[in-house]
Every structure is written in structure tokens, then in C-alpha cells.
Design an enzyme around this catalytic site. Structure first.
Site, PDB file in Angstrom:
ATOM      1  CG  HIS A 409      24.974  51.351  79.611  1.00  0.00           C
ATOM      2  ND1 HIS A 409      25.783  52.142  80.413  1.00  0.00           N
ATOM      3  CD2 HIS A 409      24.132  50.721  80.445  1.00  0.00           C
ATOM      4  CE1 HIS A 409      25.437  51.970  81.667  1.00  0.00           C
ATOM      5  NE2 HIS A 409      24.458  51.109  81.724  1.00  0.00           N
ATOM      6  NE  ARG A 505      16.754  51.001  80.720  1.00  0.00           N
ATOM      7  CZ  ARG A 505      16.730  50.416  79.522  1.00  0.00           C
ATOM      8  NH1 ARG A 505      17.151  49.172  79.400  1.00  0.00           N
ATOM      9  NH2 ARG A 505      16.328  51.075  78.468  1.00  0.00           N
ATOM     10  NE  ARG A 554      15.412  44.693  81.080  1.00  0.00           N
ATOM     11  CZ  ARG A 554      16.267  45.333  80.289  1.00  0.00           C
ATOM     12  NH1 ARG A 554      16.014  45.458  79.005  1.00  0.00           N
ATOM     13  NH2 ARG A 554      17.364  45.867  80.802  1.00  0.00           N
ATOM     14  CD  GLU A 650      15.280  41.771  75.105  1.00  0.00           C
ATOM     15  OE1 GLU A 650      16.036  42.630  75.589  1.00  0.00           O
ATOM     16  OE2 GLU A 650      15.011  40.693  75.666  1.00  0.00           O
ATOM     17  N   GLY A 672      11.713  44.954  72.453  1.00  0.00           N
ATOM     18  CA  GLY A 672      12.942  45.696  72.721  1.00  0.00           C
ATOM     19  C   GLY A 672      13.617  46.009  71.399  1.00  0.00           C
ATOM     20  CG  ASN A 674      17.724  50.015  71.603  1.00  0.00           C
ATOM     21  OD1 ASN A 674      17.396  50.670  70.622  1.00  0.00           O
ATOM     22  ND2 ASN A 674      17.762  50.530  72.813  1.00  0.00           N
ATOM     23  CG  ASP A 675      19.093  43.437  72.966  1.00  0.00           C
ATOM     24  OD1 ASP A 675      20.206  43.879  72.611  1.00  0.00           O
ATOM     25  OD2 ASP A 675      18.861  43.069  74.127  1.00  0.00           O
ATOM     26  CB  CYS A 722      10.190  49.237  76.212  1.00  0.00           C
ATOM     27  SG  CYS A 722      11.169  47.723  76.152  1.00  0.00           S
TER      28      CYS A 722
END
Length: 780
Positions: A409, A505, A554, A650, A672, A674-675, A722
Site C-alpha cells: 500500500h 481510487r 473505482r 481480481e 487487478g 496484485n489481488d 491496472c
């Protein structure tokens, strides 16, 4: 045909550059200087020219050597294909063929060789042509060698080579020599700069090293180890160990990148003595040439070789950037990184996750409740941050954390806020004193005590010291969007060469509007309208800056533990694993009144800015998305025909549901990464302990990404990515383009390099298609 045009390195010197090219001449020069150069030979450029002359195509090639201004990319591709086909059809004269094979046999029986293009102007002091023409490794056998030579000749007429000649003003008759060099089956390899490519300081050697062949380093395919060595006494000033997850293995180059065993990924590639040996070799090269060198090295069975060297063509003059010559720290010490007799030891080092340099007083915060202690312009030092810290991060001049990686984060939000960020220092909160003046270099990943002159990231681009790329404005079919978290950066980022905002975000806007209060409390206090107004104001600032380019908002994806940190957050359930708990789309279906407040804000902004659209995060099942869309349809914004509705991909289940999601009226899907990576591999993306497991290029993750893209194409949906992977990994960006992704959305600091990566990938696809169509057939 003069067979003497094929010459061993022993007989070449720098003066032979006009005939044999800069690369060949440098290799011969180093061989003559007694440096450890693998044996080989070169084929002169006149051999190419005479062959073209004999084939009757030289005059035409000369006439069309540089594309005229205004030629479209499609027209350039057609011309390139035609010219390359003409070159490919020219036979190698028999005397030349025999001379090449004779020199090859002298290296041994079927010895693996590297066959590399060497243009006359290549590797000179003012032009590099690096990467413009083709090179081939692991070439074995006479027929394969002759075919590789022919392909090197063909590469003189690729679109990128023709374009490079145009933009660099190279108007001479194009010609090309070829280097044939015994392959070094590298255990480790890399690059050594005899001047710091970031600061232009000439009193040190900067070495980057990784496992396998050097392409992984020069091509930016891994995070290499970085060693900085003082020239005066060969002291190793710094040694940063990168995470080398893959390598290219000699003899297996057709397989591409090969995974590195886990236990080796975070081990040092070079020991101290090897680092010094590489530094000595690079310094010997610099001493011989009398100018700073960019030297490629390789180590095979403990033996060190130099496989290429060139002048550093992009060294920046030492700039002052307007700062005073030295700064005064809180203890009265004066530091100046420009001074050759000053050696400032860093307090901590970590992973540079957000570029830039900032100086200020450190504020060490151990918990969110201490956030009020951070004054604007101070540097936030914490164990780790989460979305609740967003208002605090906005005030911080830079961010330094003990834990985390590039996908955590603090790193993501810090980059989007435009702050220098260093993560994974392990000990910043204990080694940095609260109130101490420090300098944070987010590019190098180093924190210095006191005020240190900004002689790193802000004075030269991160790729300074490497062969320069052609800096032209690229036009790509694949859109390049940016991720944003705050209105503060909107105007600056909107001025960049980007196509819109692919991920706005909500979390920062939400927490700012909430002022640390849970939304349920605001509603109970009758402040819902105030909350909506604040959200709409922030969203409108961003939408206006980018209008008419799209901005994709989002919706809120705060997790229950993050909501619990707000005043009145005790209404939230305590979940053992909130990462996969009460969040995203499912939460909207359970608390539609809160979701409607976001829709109110969006509807208000869309009255003036129709470029604003909506994306639903963390969609797990068909029924929850249907319920969420029903809420949207029942809201006034649902009657807005111009509103695009996107979902985040995700959760792996999205692969199954995409056709039905499309049938519900979804316009696009944004991956997404990362997720998706953490849920595919079962690894917490914020865990430093498990960081070695988190790999968005893992074949299982790529398989899901490929399936998502394919199913979106089949269903008529646009598809984007993204996640962080598209920002930091050129291999991922190229993979996405080859799969036909509609767009990528990256942090603003990576937008320019991503645009170039995408452009290269698109051109490579066209070139591959031309090759498969027989543009450059193998030699007969």
C-alpha cells in the site's frame, strides 16, 4: 569478393570502426590491450555492400535509406518488409561464405557463438545504435551461422533501424558489419559503469549483476544486484541485493526466462572479490580508452570476461539544481554528495519504490493515532501503512517503512501521490530518530542523515548511463492510462502523455471526506450531503483536468479492518481475514444506502464531465454483481446512457463468469494483477516474509490473465490491466500487448517508459508477422 573482409579480433583496432563497426573494433581494441575477451572474428561492412551491389539492390537501398517525414507507421512497415525481403534474397558470395566458415572452424568444432550486428556508427562516443539491430545467441553449426549473418544484414532495414537513422540524423549509406564471438556460458553476468549513471560522479564504479546471460540485466528483466565500488581503494561502498527471479541460461535460450531457485533469488550474485575483479576490469577498459565506459561482463566457471564496452553517451554534467552546496543537519553536520572527499553513510537502505528526493524532519509514527503529530512537509517513518493513513500520507514529503514490497500500500499510494518512497528497510523506525533531519532518495532506496544535496534521482533519468533510447512521442494502439489517488496531482499528471485515468481510487477521497469518521456516524449526524459534496468536489477536479479523456472511478474498496479504524468503526464485524472478507461488490449489496452516496457524487460530476465512468471492485459471483447493477439501475445515474460500467478482475472466478457479466451490460474489465496474483498463489501481497512467493509473472497468474483477455475478446468487452506489474515489468507489459489488451493503467512515474515499452511491443508484433510471412527467410 575479398575474403580478407573477415578478420579475427586479434587484427582489429579502434581505427577499423569504419569497416568493422564500433562493436567489432572495440572487441579488437580490448583484445590487443590484453583484456579478457572471448575469441571471435568480424565480417566487414563492405562485404554486405558488395553483396548488395552484386545482387542489384544497393542503389535502391541507398535511395530509401531514411524514411521521409510524414511516412505513416503502416507505410513504413510495408517499405521495411519490401526492403528486407530484397536483402534476404541476395546470396552470400561463395568466397565470403567459405571465409566465414573457415574462421568459425578455427574456433573449434560446432562451437556455440553469439552473432551480433555491428554498425559503423555503433558504440561510438556520440551514437550507440544499441539494441537497434539484431543479435543472436547460442548459434551452433555453419548453416546456422550463415543464416544468422543474413538476419543481421536484414535487421538494417527494420522499422526501428530506419526510424533511428531518421531521428538521429544519420544520412550516410547504411551498412552493417557482423561480430561472431564464442559464447560465454555465463553463470553470472552484468554491466559495469565507470561513472555513476545517476549522478555522473566519476570516482566510483557501479555494477549491476544477475544470474545467467547478461540480457536479463541490460534488458531490465530482473531486479539485479547493485554494487558501488570506490575507484581509489576498491572499497565496496554499497551492495544492494536484488530479487533475481529468473535468468537466461546458455544452451537454453530458446526457452526464454528460466526460474531461479528460491534460495538463490535473494542471495548475492557476486562475492566481494568478484565485485572488485569486475571493477578492476572496467577501470582497465576506462584507462585504455580514456573516457568513462559502459562495460558488459560475464563469468563462466569462475573466469571473468569482458564481452562488450562502449563510451557512456548519456553522462549528465554535474548539476546544482539550485540547492546550496551543502545542507546542515539537525546535529550541525554539513553533507555534500558532490564532494569527492565526503563519504556520507546512509542510516538505512531499502527498496526504492517511489522515485525522487526529499529532505525534512522525520516523524516516526508507530500507530495511526499518532498521525496528528505529522506536520506538512515532514517525512513519515512507519512500520507499514494502510488506507487509513491516506490523509497523513498526503501531508508527508516522503514515506519510509520497515516492511513491504513494491506492491504494498505505501509504495502504490506514495507513487500516485508523487512522493519519494522507500519500503522494506526493516529498521527505519528504530534507526531514525524522531525529529531528525534526513534526506530520502526514493530512486536509490537510501536514507541519509542531514541535508544531502540532491545529486541522484532528480538530476538524471533512472536509465542514465545506458545506451540512449530515441525520445520521440510515441503513438500506440494500446492506450496507456494512469492510476490516481488524489486530486492534488491531477493537473500535473493530465499534462503528461497519457490517455486518461484507468483507476481513480476512491479510498483517498472517501477518507478525506469522512474526516476520520465512519460513514454510518456521518449519516446519523445528518451530514450525508456534506459527505457527498466533498467527494464530488475531489472527483470533479480530476475529471475536469483530463476531460475529454476517460476517468474510471473505482468504487470504495476499504476492508472491514480499515473501516474499524474510523471513529464509530466499532459497528464493523471483526474478521480474521478481511482481505478476502466483507469488501467490494458484496458490501454494496448489503449496504446499498452507503453505495448510493457514491453514486450521488458520481451523478453530480457527470452533469458537467461525461468522461467519468464507474468500476466495481472485487466481484466474486454472478448474483452479487446482478444485485449491485440493480442498485445502479434504480439510481438516477443508471438512466445515463453514456456511463460505462467496468468491473475489476481480481478474483479467479471472473474467468468463468465473464460471458454472463457481459450479458448483464458490463462494458469492460480491468485486471487487478496484485489481488489476482495473491489469490491465485495464495500469498499476502503485503507480507515481507512471503515476498519471494509474490510473482505476477508466475505461469499460473499469466494463464488467468490470458484467459481473462481471451474471454473479454470473445464477449466484446474492452480489457485493461491496472496492477503494479504493468508499471515495473516490461516483460509483463509486452505480454499484455501481444495478448491484445486494450489498455494498461500504471502509476504516473512509469507512464513514459510504459508507453515506450508498449510501442516497442506493437512494432515487434508487426515485425514478427512480417517474418512469418517470409520477409526474412533462412539462408539456403
Amino acid at each position: 569478393m575479398n575474403a580478407g573482409q573477415v578478420t579475427n579480433f586479434d587484427d582489429l583496432r579502434l581505427d577499423d570502426s569504419p569497416e568493422y563497426g564500433g562493436k567489432s573494433a572495440n572487441l579488437g581494441e580490448m583484445t590487443g590491450a590484453g583484456l579478457a575477451v572471448p575469441p571471435g572474428f568480424a565480417i566487414g561492412q563492405s562485404a554486405y555492400l558488395e553483396a548488395m551491389d552484386a545482387g542489384g539492390v544497393r542503389a535502391r537501398l541507398h535511395a530509401e535509406r531514411v524514411p521521409e517525414e510524414g511516412l505513416t507507421e503502416a507505410e513504413l512497415m510495408v517499405r521495411s518488409e519490401d526492403l528486407t525481403r530484397s536483402v534476404a534474397q541476395v546470396e552470400l558470395p561463395a568466397p565470403l561464405r567459405e571465409s566465414i566458415l573457415e574462421h568459425y572452424r578455427a574456433l573449434g568444432t560446432d562451437v556455440p557463438v553469439a552473432v551480433r550486428s555491428s554498425a559503423p556508427a555503433e558504440d561510438a562516443g556520440d551514437t550507440s545504435f544499441a539494441g537497434i539491430h539484431e543479435s543472436y545467441t547460442d548459434v551452433v553449426g555453419g548453416d546456422a551461422l550463415l543464416d544468422a549473418v543474413r538476419k543481421c544484414w536484414c535487421s538494417l532495414w527494420s522499422p526501428r533501424a530506419m526510424t533511428y537513422r531518421a531521428v538521429s540524423g544519420y544520412d550516410e549509406e547504411p551498412s552493417i558489419a557482423v561480430v561472431v564471438q564464442r559464447m560465454v556460458r555465463s553463470d553470472t553476468s552484468g554491466v559495469a559503469f565507470t561513472a555513476d549513471p545517476r549522478t555522473s560522479q566519476t570516482d566510483r564504479v557501479v555494477i549491476e549483476a544477475a544470474y545467467g546471460l547478461g540480457e536479463v540485466v541490460v534488458g531490465g528483466k530482473v531486479e539485479p544486484d547493485t554494487y558501488v565500488v570506490a575507484k581509489s581503494d576498491l572499497e565496496i561502498v554499497t551492495a544492494h541485493v536484488g530479487r533475481k527471479v529468473s535468468r537466461i541460461v546458455a544452451g537454453r535460450t530458446d526457452e526464454g526466462l528460466v526460474p531461479v531457485p528460491e534460495e538463490m533469488q535473494t542471495a548475492r550474485v557476486l562475492d566481494d572479490e568478484q565485485v572488485r575483479a569486475v571493477a578492476r576490469l572496467a577501470m582497465a577498459s576506462e584507462e585504455h580508452y580514456g573516457t568513462p565506459q559502459d562495460t558488459e561482463f560475464a563469468i563462466e566457471d569462475g573466469e571473468l570476461f569482458i564481452v562488450q564496452t562502449r563510451p557512456i553517451t548519456t553522462l549528465a554534467a554535474q548539476a546544482t539544481n539550485g540547492d546550496p552546496a551543502g545542507g546542515t543537519g539537525d546535529d550541525g553536520d554539513v553533507f555534500n554528495t558532490d564532494a569527492s572527499d565526503t563519504d556520507v553513510d546512509p542510516i538505512v537502505e531499502g527498496l526504492g519504490a517511489g522515485p525522487g528526493v526529499a529532505t525534512g524532519r522525520a516523524r516516526v509514527l508507530h500507530e495511526l493515532a499518532d498521525g496528528a503529530d505529522l506536520a506538512p512537509g515532514e517525512i513519515l517513518v512507519a512500520t507499514m501503512t494502510d488506507p487509513d493513513w491516506l490523509p497523513i500520507l498526503k501531508r508527508a514529503a516522503a514515506i519510509v517503512t520497515d516492511e513491504g514490497g513494491v506492491t504494498c500500500h505505501a509504495a502504490i499510494v506514495g507513487r500516485e501521490l508523487g512522493r519519494p518512497v522507500i519500503v522494506g528497510t526493516r529498521s527505519a523506525t528504530t534507526d531514525i530518530r524522531d525529529g531528525q533531519t534526513i534526506t530520502v532518495d526514493g530512486t536509490a532506496g537510501v536514507v541519509y542523515p542531514g541535508t544531502v544535496r540532491r545529486a541522484t534521482a532528480e538530476q538524471a533519468p533512472a536509465d542514465a548511463g545506458r545506451a540512449p533510447e530515441v525520445r520521440t512521442r510515441e503513438v500506440t494502439a494500446t492506450a496507456v492510462y494512469v492510476n490516481l489517488a488524489t486530486p492534488d496531482a491531477a493537473a500535473r499528471v493530465a499534462a503528461m502523455d497519457v490517455d486518461g485515468v484507468g483507476l481513480l481510487r476512491a479510498e483517498f477521497l472517501i477518507t478525506s471526506a469522512l474526516e476520520g469518521v465512519h460513514p454510518r456516524t456521518l449519516i446519523a449526524e445528518g451530514r450525508a450531503e456534506e459527505y457527498v459534496g466533498r467527494m464530488a468536489s475531489g472527483i470533479a477536479t480530476i475529471a475536469a483536468a483530463f476531460d475529454p479523456r476517460p476517468v474510471v472511478y473505482r468504487a470504495t474498496d476499504l476492508r472491514s479492518n480499515e473501516f474499524r479504524g474510523l471513529l464509530g468503526g466499532e459497528v464493523e464485524a471483526e474478521e480474521r481475514n478481511p482481505m478476502i472478507g466483507y469488501r467490494g461488490c458484496f458490501r454494496y449489496t448489503q449496504e446499498p444506502d452507503l453505495f448510493r452516496l457514491e453514486l450521488d457524487a458520481l451523478a453530480r460530476v457527470r452533469q458537467k464531465h461525461g468522461n467519468l465512468h464507474l468500476m466495481i471492485p472485487f466481484v466474486r459471483t454472478r448474483w452479487e454483481l446482478r444485485a449491485c447493477l440493480d442498485i445502479i439501475d434504480a439510481h438516477p445515474i443508471g438512466r445515463d446512457p453514456g456511463l460505462k460500467r467496468w468491473i475489476m478482475a481480481e478474483v479467479p472466478s471472473v474467468v468463468h463468469w465473464i460471458p454472463e457479466y457481459a450479458a448483464m451490460g458490463i462494458d469492460g474489465v480491468s485486471i487487478g494483477s496484485n489481488d489476482l496474483t495473491q489469490l491465485t498463489l495464495g500469498v499476502d501481497r503485503d507480507s515481507e516474509v512471503c515476498a519471494a512467493l509474490f510473482d505476477s509473472m508466475d505461469p499460473a497468474v499469466l494463464a488467468f490473465i490470458d484467459q481473462i483477455i481471451d474471454r473479454c475478446h470473445e464477449s466484446g468487452l474492452t480489457v485493461s490491466l491496472c496492477g503494479q506489474a504493468a508499471s515495473t515489468d516490461p516483460a509483463m507489459a509486452e505480454h499484455l500487448v501481444r495478448k491484445g489488451v486494450t489498455s494498461v493503467s500504471v502509476t504516473p512515474d512509469y507512464a513514459e517508459i510504459t508507453r515506450r515499452t508498449v510501442a516497442r511491443a506493437e512494432k515487434a508484433i508487426l515485425l514478427d508477422a512480417a517474418r512469418s510471412a517470409g520477409r526474412c527467410p533462412p539462408a539456403k
